[in-house]
Design a protein around this motif. Structure first.
Motif, short mmCIF file in Angstrom:
data_model
loop_
_atom_site.label_atom_id
_atom_site.label_comp_id
_atom_site.label_asym_id
_atom_site.label_seq_id
_atom_site.Cartn_x
_atom_site.Cartn_y
_atom_site.Cartn_z
N ASN A 50 0.82 -1.21 0.00
CA ASN A 50 0.00 0.00 0.00
C ASN A 50 0.86 1.26 0.00
O ASN A 50 0.52 2.27 -0.64
CB ASN A 50 -0.94 0.00 1.20
CG ASN A 50 -2.09 -0.97 1.04
OD1 ASN A 50 -2.39 -1.43 -0.06
ND2 ASN A 50 -2.75 -1.31 2.13
N LEU A 51 1.98 1.22 0.72
CA LEU A 51 2.87 2.38 0.74
C LEU A 51 3.47 2.63 -0.64
O LEU A 51 3.61 3.78 -1.08
CB LEU A 51 3.99 2.17 1.76
CG LEU A 51 3.63 2.36 3.24
CD1 LEU A 51 4.84 2.14 4.12
CD2 LEU A 51 3.05 3.74 3.48
N LEU A 52 3.82 1.56 -1.35
CA LEU A 52 4.35 1.74 -2.71
C LEU A 52 3.29 2.33 -3.63
O LEU A 52 3.58 3.20 -4.46
CB LEU A 52 4.86 0.40 -3.26
CG LEU A 52 6.37 0.14 -3.09
CD1 LEU A 52 6.74 0.01 -1.62
CD2 LEU A 52 6.80 -1.10 -3.85
N CYS A 53 2.04 1.87 -3.49
CA CYS A 53 0.95 2.44 -4.29
C CYS A 53 0.75 3.91 -3.94
O CYS A 53 0.52 4.75 -4.83
CB CYS A 53 -0.34 1.66 -4.06
SG CYS A 53 -0.34 -0.02 -4.72
N PHE A 54 0.82 4.22 -2.66
CA PHE A 54 0.66 5.61 -2.21
C PHE A 54 1.75 6.50 -2.80
O PHE A 54 1.47 7.59 -3.32
CB PHE A 54 0.68 5.66 -0.69
CG PHE A 54 0.75 7.05 -0.13
CD1 PHE A 54 -0.37 7.86 -0.11
CD2 PHE A 54 1.94 7.56 0.38
CE1 PHE A 54 -0.31 9.16 0.40
CE2 PHE A 54 2.02 8.84 0.88
CZ PHE A 54 0.89 9.64 0.89
N CYS A 55 3.01 6.05 -2.71
CA CYS A 55 4.12 6.83 -3.23
C CYS A 55 4.00 7.02 -4.74
O CYS A 55 4.26 8.10 -5.27
CB CYS A 55 5.45 6.16 -2.88
SG CYS A 55 5.87 6.20 -1.12
N ALA A 56 3.59 5.95 -5.45
CA ALA A 56 3.43 6.05 -6.90
C ALA A 56 2.38 7.10 -7.25
O ALA A 56 2.54 7.84 -8.23
CB ALA A 56 3.04 4.69 -7.47
N ALA A 57 1.31 7.17 -6.46
CA ALA A 57 0.26 8.16 -6.73
C ALA A 57 0.74 9.58 -6.45
O ALA A 57 0.33 10.52 -7.14
CB ALA A 57 -0.97 7.84 -5.89
N GLN A 58 1.61 9.75 -5.44
CA GLN A 58 2.07 11.10 -5.10
C GLN A 58 3.09 11.62 -6.11
O GLN A 58 3.12 12.82 -6.41
CB GLN A 58 2.69 11.10 -3.69
CG GLN A 58 1.78 10.58 -2.59
CD GLN A 58 0.38 11.13 -2.67
OE1 GLN A 58 0.16 12.35 -2.65
NE2 GLN A 58 -0.60 10.24 -2.79
N TRP A 59 3.95 10.75 -6.62
CA TRP A 59 5.02 11.18 -7.53
C TRP A 59 4.71 10.88 -8.99
O TRP A 59 5.53 11.19 -9.86
CB TRP A 59 6.32 10.47 -7.15
CG TRP A 59 6.74 10.69 -5.73
CD1 TRP A 59 6.57 11.82 -4.99
CD2 TRP A 59 7.38 9.73 -4.88
NE1 TRP A 59 7.07 11.64 -3.73
CE2 TRP A 59 7.58 10.37 -3.62
CE3 TRP A 59 7.83 8.43 -5.03
CZ2 TRP A 59 8.19 9.73 -2.55
CZ3 TRP A 59 8.44 7.79 -3.97
CH2 TRP A 59 8.62 8.44 -2.74
N MET A 73 -10.80 -10.75 1.15
CA MET A 73 -11.24 -9.51 0.53
C MET A 73 -11.03 -8.33 1.46
O MET A 73 -10.60 -7.25 1.04
CB MET A 73 -12.72 -9.61 0.14
CG MET A 73 -13.02 -10.61 -0.96
SD MET A 73 -14.78 -10.65 -1.38
CE MET A 73 -15.05 -8.98 -1.98
N ALA A 74 -11.35 -8.53 2.75
CA ALA A 74 -11.23 -7.45 3.73
C ALA A 74 -9.77 -7.00 3.87
O ALA A 74 -9.48 -5.81 3.94
CB ALA A 74 -11.78 -7.91 5.08
N ARG A 75 -8.86 -7.96 3.88
CA ARG A 75 -7.45 -7.63 4.04
C ARG A 75 -6.91 -6.87 2.82
O ARG A 75 -6.12 -5.94 2.96
CB ARG A 75 -6.61 -8.89 4.25
CG ARG A 75 -6.75 -9.52 5.61
CD ARG A 75 -5.73 -10.62 5.81
NE ARG A 75 -4.38 -10.09 5.91
CZ ARG A 75 -3.47 -10.14 4.94
NH1 ARG A 75 -3.77 -10.69 3.77
NH2 ARG A 75 -2.25 -9.64 5.12
N GLN A 76 -7.34 -7.27 1.65
CA GLN A 76 -6.78 -6.68 0.44
C GLN A 76 -7.17 -5.22 0.27
O GLN A 76 -6.32 -4.38 0.04
CB GLN A 76 -7.20 -7.49 -0.78
CG GLN A 76 -6.59 -8.88 -0.84
CD GLN A 76 -5.08 -8.86 -0.88
OE1 GLN A 76 -4.48 -8.05 -1.58
NE2 GLN A 76 -4.46 -9.75 -0.14
N CYS A 77 -8.47 -4.92 0.39
CA CYS A 77 -8.88 -3.51 0.25
C CYS A 77 -10.32 -3.26 0.72
O CYS A 77 -10.72 -2.10 0.79
CB CYS A 77 -8.71 -3.03 -1.18
SG CYS A 77 -9.72 -3.89 -2.41
N ARG A 78 -11.08 -4.30 1.03
CA ARG A 78 -12.47 -4.11 1.43
C ARG A 78 -12.58 -4.00 2.95
O ARG A 78 -13.05 -4.90 3.65
CB ARG A 78 -13.32 -5.26 0.90
CG ARG A 78 -13.54 -5.24 -0.60
CD ARG A 78 -14.37 -4.03 -1.05
NE ARG A 78 -15.65 -3.99 -0.41
CZ ARG A 78 -16.75 -4.56 -0.89
NH1 ARG A 78 -16.70 -5.22 -2.02
NH2 ARG A 78 -17.89 -4.47 -0.23
#
Length: 499
Positions: A43-52, A256-261
């Motif tokens: 999730n942190l990698l996805c977050f960083c990718a979205a910011q930069w 499902m809950a762990r992944q994003c739900r």
């Protein structure tokens, strides 16, 4: 009749490799620890990718275990050649071995799929390879590697989950990173998820502006329907076959809950607890949760509208006292990165981790439940910002983690007005056990250079409310889907404060 001694007596260092690793005769004799990147790290990698606005890439490593380290010399593992191998395969094998040697039995030099130590031998090989091209493995999250340039600026991030790899890199370094990694290992095709792509169990997609979308809709289509009872059978305890069904379906929902739900987390926890006491209402609530899971939901990480150095960390906490089976209390938390304008009104945030589960100890009041869970939320948020600090700072060290992580202000949010007043005042309450918890939490909030604050919002606005109630206020799912929330003094809040 003479009984044949066990194989371990005849050949103490020999294993005939017949099947999966759980049947390995020598499992437990070798180290098996093999770190993989956590879901928070992904999730942190996805977050960083979205910011930069860095592109996300996925790939899998072909026959990963066979690319790992060699088995120890004393580890003698033999494999039988399948009898149904085509003739040309057997003929090929004969060209690789001395004349007259057996072709039905071979000794393994490297760990294959099924041996208990295979993941560890592969991890060691991958770690050495990543470090050889400049990667630095994170102390707080093994399996994640940071790559810094000569100017000490982050240039790429690499996360490995067994044989699945996620890479984000500065646009100037994408091609170079691919070439370096391909020179080390035999990868499959590197994929950029410009359309929905499955990776590590969930489906992801990245937009041109860097926004990362996540969903589990395709997985939800495979959910099983729970067994149903007639109205006359509702009062009878759960039967073993029904509990088996519940275990199977809640396992799917928990994934499902762990992944994003996150909206399914509390329901899964509650149903598992109900099944544990054979409560038939578990079937009814399971049907409600399955129907909810089948509704299309897309989560997104998008740019916060501010520089990452300006953002704040929000730790949202909630608890329900004695409302679970056996009289236990439930706690929920969510940790997010947010634009600082969220303190004034509606603004951007990205929820990177969440949790819903029983409180670890029995508490005697609603206030005690709230304080206990608030401490858990604060610890989770501290770990999250320390993890991000290690991602971004080449000079990060565990000895001074707080000084570095405190560059992002941490705001603890709860809906207990009494708890908020006690944490902001001098009183500790009459419950002596609770007084210890309050004093410890107050000390954490006031720790020098900790950068920690506390904020109260009404329960109607709290996003963690859905993590402690089956039918909450729906604020959590709205925040996940829109990537917005507000920590402001609303009309509802003002009215409640006046009351």
């Amino acid at each position: 009749m003479i009984r044949r001694p066990p194989r371990s007596t005849l050949f103490p260092y020999t294993t005939l490799f017949r099947s999966a690793g759980h049947r390995d005769l020598r499992a437990g004799e070798y180290e098996t620890e093999s770190p993989t990147a956590s879901l928070l790290a992904h999730n942190l990698l996805c977050f960083c990718a979205a910011q930069w606005n860095w592109k996300v890439f996925f790939s899998d490593i072909s026959a990963a275990f066979l690319q790992g380290d060699y088995l120890p010399a004393e580890r003698r593992v033999f494999v039988q050649t399948p009898k149904n191998y085509p003739l040309f395969v057997r003929q090929f094998l004969q060209t690789k071995i001395p004349a007259g040697a057996r072709t039905d039995l071979f000794r393994m030099k490297k760990a294959g799929f099924g041996l208990a130590e295979s993941p560890r031998l592969w991890y060691h090989r991958f770690k050495r390879g990543a470090e050889s091209i400049g990667g630095r493995e994170m102390k707080l999250c093994p399996g994640v590697f940071s790559f810094f340039g000569p100017d000490s600026q982050l240039r790429a991030l690499l996360a490995v989950h067994v044989d699945d790899v996620r890479l984000i890199a500065h646009p100037d370094q994408q091609q170079a990173m691919h070439e370096k990694l391909n020179a080390l290992f035999s990868f499959g095709e590197w994929k950029h998820p410009d359309d929905w792509t499955k990776f590590c169990g969930r489906y992801e997609k990245q937009l041109e502006n860097g926004t990362v979308l996540m969903q589990m809709d395709s997985y939800a289509e495979r959910l099983l329907d729970p067994p149903l009872r007639s109205s006359t059978q509702q009062r009878y305890p759960l039967q073993p076959n029904e509990k088996k069904w519940i275990g199977t379906i809640t396992g799917q929902l928990n994934w499902m809950a762990r992944q994003c739900r996150a909206d399914l987390s509390f329901g899964v926890s509650r149903i598992q607890q109900l099944a544990g006491v054979n409560d038939p209402s578990a079937l009814t609530e399971l049907k409600i949760l399955v129907d909810r899971a089948r509704q299309p939901v897309t989560i997104k990480f998008e740019h916060l509208g501010c520089d990452m150095s300006e953002m704040i960390v929000v730790a949202v906490s909630d608890a329900s006292f004695a409302g679970m089976p056996r009289g236990r209390s439930q706690g929920g938390l969510a940790v997010a990165f947010a634009n600082p304008k969220i303190l004034e009104g509606q603004s951007k945030l990205c929820i990177v981790t969440h949790h819903s589960g029983l409180l670890k100890r029995v508490v005697r009041s609603s206030l005690a439940a709230e304080i206990s869970q608030a401490a858990n939320a604060l610890e989770e948020a501290d770990f999250t910002r320390a993890l991000l600090a290690e991602v971004l700072k080449p000079d990060f060290s565990l000895a001074n983690w707080l000084a570095v992580a405190a560059m992002w202000k941490l705001v603890l949010v709860l809906d207990s007005r009494t708890g908020y007043d006690l944490l902001n005042g001098t009183a500790l309450g009459e419950d002596k056990r609770l007084a210890i918890d309050i004093a410890a939490l107050k000390q954490s909030l006031s720790e020098d250079a900790g950068g920690r604050l506390i904020r109260w919002v009404p329960g109607e606005e709290l996003i963690a409310n859905d993590l402690t109630k089956l039918c909450g206020n729906q604020k959590l799912m709205n925040a996940l889907m829109t990537a917005t929330w507000a920590l402001r003094d609303t009309e509802v809040a003002r009215k409640l404060r006046a009351d």
